[in-house]
Motif scaffolding. Structure first.
Motif, PDB file in Angstrom:
ATOM      1  N   ASP A 584      22.572 -39.418  -1.330  1.00 40.63           N
ATOM      2  CA  ASP A 584      23.138 -38.630  -0.256  1.00 40.63           C
ATOM      3  C   ASP A 584      22.802 -37.114  -0.241  1.00 40.63           C
ATOM      4  O   ASP A 584      22.552 -36.498   0.663  1.00 40.63           O
ATOM      5  N   VAL A 585      22.655 -36.563  -1.587  1.00 39.47           N
ATOM      6  CA  VAL A 585      22.041 -35.167  -1.618  1.00 39.47           C
ATOM      7  C   VAL A 585      20.757 -35.097  -1.409  1.00 39.47           C
ATOM      8  O   VAL A 585      20.385 -33.998  -0.721  1.00 39.47           O
ATOM      9  N   LEU A 586      19.976 -36.041  -1.745  1.00 39.80           N
ATOM     10  CA  LEU A 586      18.521 -35.945  -1.758  1.00 39.80           C
ATOM     11  C   LEU A 586      18.270 -36.139   0.001  1.00 39.80           C
ATOM     12  O   LEU A 586      17.620 -35.378   0.784  1.00 39.80           O
ATOM     13  N   PHE A 587      19.024 -36.667   0.894  1.00 34.73           N
ATOM     14  CA  PHE A 587      18.869 -37.078   2.066  1.00 34.73           C
ATOM     15  C   PHE A 587      18.961 -35.779   3.005  1.00 34.73           C
ATOM     16  O   PHE A 587      18.519 -35.175   4.015  1.00 34.73           O
ATOM     17  N   LEU A 588      20.240 -34.958   2.532  1.00 33.98           N
ATOM     18  CA  LEU A 588      20.377 -33.839   3.146  1.00 33.98           C
ATOM     19  C   LEU A 588      19.585 -32.620   2.900  1.00 33.98           C
ATOM     20  O   LEU A 588      19.286 -31.862   3.870  1.00 33.98           O
ATOM     21  N   CYS A 589      19.107 -32.563   1.436  1.00 30.33           N
ATOM     22  CA  CYS A 589      17.885 -31.774   1.181  1.00 30.33           C
ATOM     23  C   CYS A 589      16.739 -32.087   2.017  1.00 30.33           C
ATOM     24  O   CYS A 589      15.962 -31.114   2.570  1.00 30.33           O
ATOM     25  N   PHE A 590      16.663 -33.406   2.360  1.00 31.48           N
ATOM     26  CA  PHE A 590      15.313 -33.785   2.948  1.00 31.48           C
ATOM     27  C   PHE A 590      15.437 -33.367   4.396  1.00 31.48           C
ATOM     28  O   PHE A 590      14.570 -32.864   5.111  1.00 31.48           O
ATOM     29  N   ALA A 591      16.622 -33.472   4.953  1.00 29.07           N
ATOM     30  CA  ALA A 591      16.728 -33.045   6.561  1.00 29.07           C
ATOM     31  C   ALA A 591      16.395 -31.737   6.706  1.00 29.07           C
ATOM     32  O   ALA A 591      15.984 -31.136   7.748  1.00 29.07           O
ATOM     33  N   ILE A 592      17.251 -30.819   5.653  1.00 31.01           N
ATOM     34  CA  ILE A 592      17.060 -29.425   5.724  1.00 31.01           C
ATOM     35  C   ILE A 592      15.476 -28.848   5.587  1.00 31.01           C
ATOM     36  O   ILE A 592      15.035 -28.174   6.346  1.00 31.01           O
TER      37      ILE A 592
END
Length: 630
Positions: A584-592
């Motif tokens: 989940d953290v990686l996905f939010l970082c990826f989206a940013i």
């Protein structure tokens, strides 16, 4: 303090640039609340609850092992019990299930009877030999055999051998078989006690195997996270298919090799094992078929999510201490829960002595205004527990954010997880306190409604029961949604060092802009993680079947395998929740990253190559759509 009063304009994300303390006021409120909890503990200790809890007290309000003051209106109080340090119950096996206490007169004695006493004459000799009176204080030991009140004032015969607990000085029967009746009363789904006895005997016979399999499941997750088994579903399909085949083979082997000349007890055990194997084999067959169908229809979506899981596996390779994070969180929670239960027990023995008119015995009760301390203490259980869990989420988020937004991985801190924990303690404790309080506001009424529903079970009408269940379900869904938003708010705080409300708003905007991706990651990702849990549980259960197969004449397999599978599932859930958090953290970082960078010089991506391939394919499809539109 509020979440709606922010007038801050839209900002760009600036990962790991400036750090500042966030939500200081909430940190102060949390500190004041914990001071209140310490005050409750101090109050309970100052009122003598600690000595009553540890040393114990008799049914007349006398604390064992010390001198006591006279309690007005209560006979036999105010006695010198300095030489009588142990609490003895006349009927120790008379347990009140509802009120969770022993329904028996308690006395202070100088020693616990180490041998069985079968007659009142034995009670008399025991009292004369060591001065330990096992009957009520007003009875003279010489009159034990003839006193007309001996049936109510003396212990129930025969008096079993007992020994004192190490710390709490209570005389406990050496053979606790009398509590088995209490246990059998709780197990309402077993109508035949012989079945229960055979199952318990099977657990005791195979306790070494159970402990070994639990250790096997405990060590399975680091192997799973260090490898890439979680990235694909084919190994799981092979494991399940092979395990199902072995279960059917074992069932056929047991049925063919059944020996009808065995003694009745061993024959019954063999029949129980055959039934258990048949149930396991049928359940494994159905589950394998359903799982294979799901994997077939979701194979394309799984392929889209695998890249994110591969990066998560790399994170665990660079941050090995992430594997240990659940241990520290569990240890912290256990220490807090031990403290909380201890204070709760102290509150249960605090207050003023009150004589029960029905039994004539003394009970300690707090005045009504002081009873609100218990509610305050209950709120503290939820808030502090959620705070500890939120600290874990913030620590993991900070470490993963540091990994993601560091272009040169060789420049990572020596221990990113420790650096993240130190950053949390220095800047963001107020943020996790506020997030934990929001969860508490939802969880507390849900627990209250659940308690009301359990207390009114069978007395309320169908409409009220349906409304209560609907309210509990809605609050549970709201709690899950807020927990997901809180976790992403902690990620935003770890990136930009903003307050909880600002971080929650920014994270919500990013998630809303990527709603389809969020739905795909959550659905498919949860399914893949579920496969990981199934892999751990099935491998552990398969090893258990093979191990227990060598004790087929003496062991009933049902309960040992259930115990092992439940433990393996809890271990898998505990550790894979960290993996899910990392994803989940990686996905939010990826989206940013995809929002503020395009890969051009001066605006390079931070993402891993596996994610970059997905992003370039996505951009290629978008360009094709734009070209076709022109």
């Amino acid at each position: 303090m509020g979440c709606c009063g922010s007038t801050e304009k839209k900002r760009d994300w600036k990962p790991l640039e400036d750090r500042q303390c966030t939500d200081i006021l909430w940190l102060l409120l949390f500190a004041i609340f914990n001071i209140g909890m310490l005050f409750i503990c101090g109050f309970a200790i100052s009122t003598g609850a600690a000595s009553r809890l540890i040393s114990g007290y008799d049914s007349y309000g006398n604390i064992c092992g010390q001198k006591n003051g006279k309690i007005p209106g209560i006979e036999l109080s105010g006695q010198d019990q300095t030489s009588k340090k142990y609490v003895f119950f006349l009927d120790p096996c008379n347990v009140d299930v509802v009120r969770r206490k022993i329904k028996s007169m308690a006395l202070c004695v100088s020693s616990c009877p180490e041998a069985e006493l079968q007659t009142y004459e034995d009670l008399k000799k025991f009292a004369e030999s060591n001065g330990s009176y096992l009957c009520s204080y007003e009875l003279n030991p010489s009159t034990y055999p003839t006193d007309p009140n001996r049936a109510t004032k003396c212990p129930k015969l025969p008096v079993p051998p007992s020994k004192s607990l190490p710390v709490f000085h209570r005389c406990t029967p050496a053979d606790i078989a009398c509590y088995s009746k209490f246990a059998e009363a709780l197990i309402t789904f077993v109508s035949d006690n012989s079945v229960l006895h055979r199952v318990i005997a099977g657990v005791m016979t195979s306790k070494e195997i159970i402990m070994g399999l639990c250790m096997l499941s405990l060590g399975s997750y680091p192997l799973l996270s260090s490898s890439h088994n979680i990235e694909g579903s084919n190994p799981l399909a092979y494991h399940l298919s092979g395990g199902t085949g072995v279960l059917w083979w074992l069932y056929v082997d047991h049925r063919v090799s059944a020996n009808t000349t065995l003694p009745a007890s061993e024959l019954q055990v063999a029949e129980d094992n055959q039934k258990a194997l048949l149930i396991y084999a049928i359940a494994a067959t159905v589950f394998t078929i359903v799982l294979l169908l799901l994997m077939f229809f979701m194979r394309k979506r799984v392929a889209l999510t695998i890249a994110l899981f591969r990066v998560a596996s790399k994170v665990f390779g660079h941050l090995p201490l992430l594997v240990m994070q659940p241990f520290w969180t569990f240890l912290t929670l256990m220490l807090f829960w031990v403290y909380w239960i201890t204070v709760l027990l102290l509150l249960g023995t605090a207050g003023n002595p009150v004589k029960n008119n029905q039994t004539g015995l003394v009970e300690f009760q707090m005045a009504e205004p002081l009873q609100y301390m218990v509610w305050y203490h209950a709120v503290g259980l939820i808030w502090v527990s959620e705070f500890i869990l939120a600290c874990q989420q913030m620590t993991v988020a900070g470490a993963v954010v540091t990994y993601y937004f560091t272009r040169d991985k060789s420049q990572l801190p020596l221990t990113p997880i420790v650096s993240s924990a130190m950053r949390l303690m220095r800047y963001h404790l107020g943020t996790v306190a506020k997030g934990a309080f929001i969860i508490t506001l939802v969880e507390l009424p849900r627990l209250i409604l659940t308690y009301i529903h359990s207390q009114l079970k069978g007395s309320e009408n169908a409409c009220a029961r349906c409304m209560l269940k609907a309210c509990v379900c809605c609050l549970w869904c709201l709690e899950k949604c807020l927990s997901f938003l809180n976790q992403n708010a902690y990620v935003a705080t770890a990136i930009n060092s903003t307050s909880f409300c600002t971080s929650a708003r920014d994270a919500f905007i990013i998630l809303a802009e990527n709603a389809l991706r969020v739905a795909t990651i959550n659905s498919v990702g949860d399914f893949v993680l579920f496969l990981g849990k199934v892999l751990i549980v099935s491998c552990t259960a398969f090893a258990g079947v093979l191990a227990l197969n060598y004790q087929r004449e003496y062991t009933v397999w049902v309960l040992p395998l259930i115990i092992v599978c439940i433990f393996a599932f809890l271990v898998a859930h505990c550790f894979l929740s960290i993996f899910e958090m990392v994803v989940d953290v990686l996905f939010l970082c990826f989206a940013i990253d995809t929002k503020y960078n395009d890969g051009s010089p001066g605006s390079e991506y931070y993402m891993d190559k596996a994610l970059m391939v997905i992003q370039l394919k996505q951009r290629g499809r978008e360009l094709q759509v734009e070209t076709a539109g022109k």
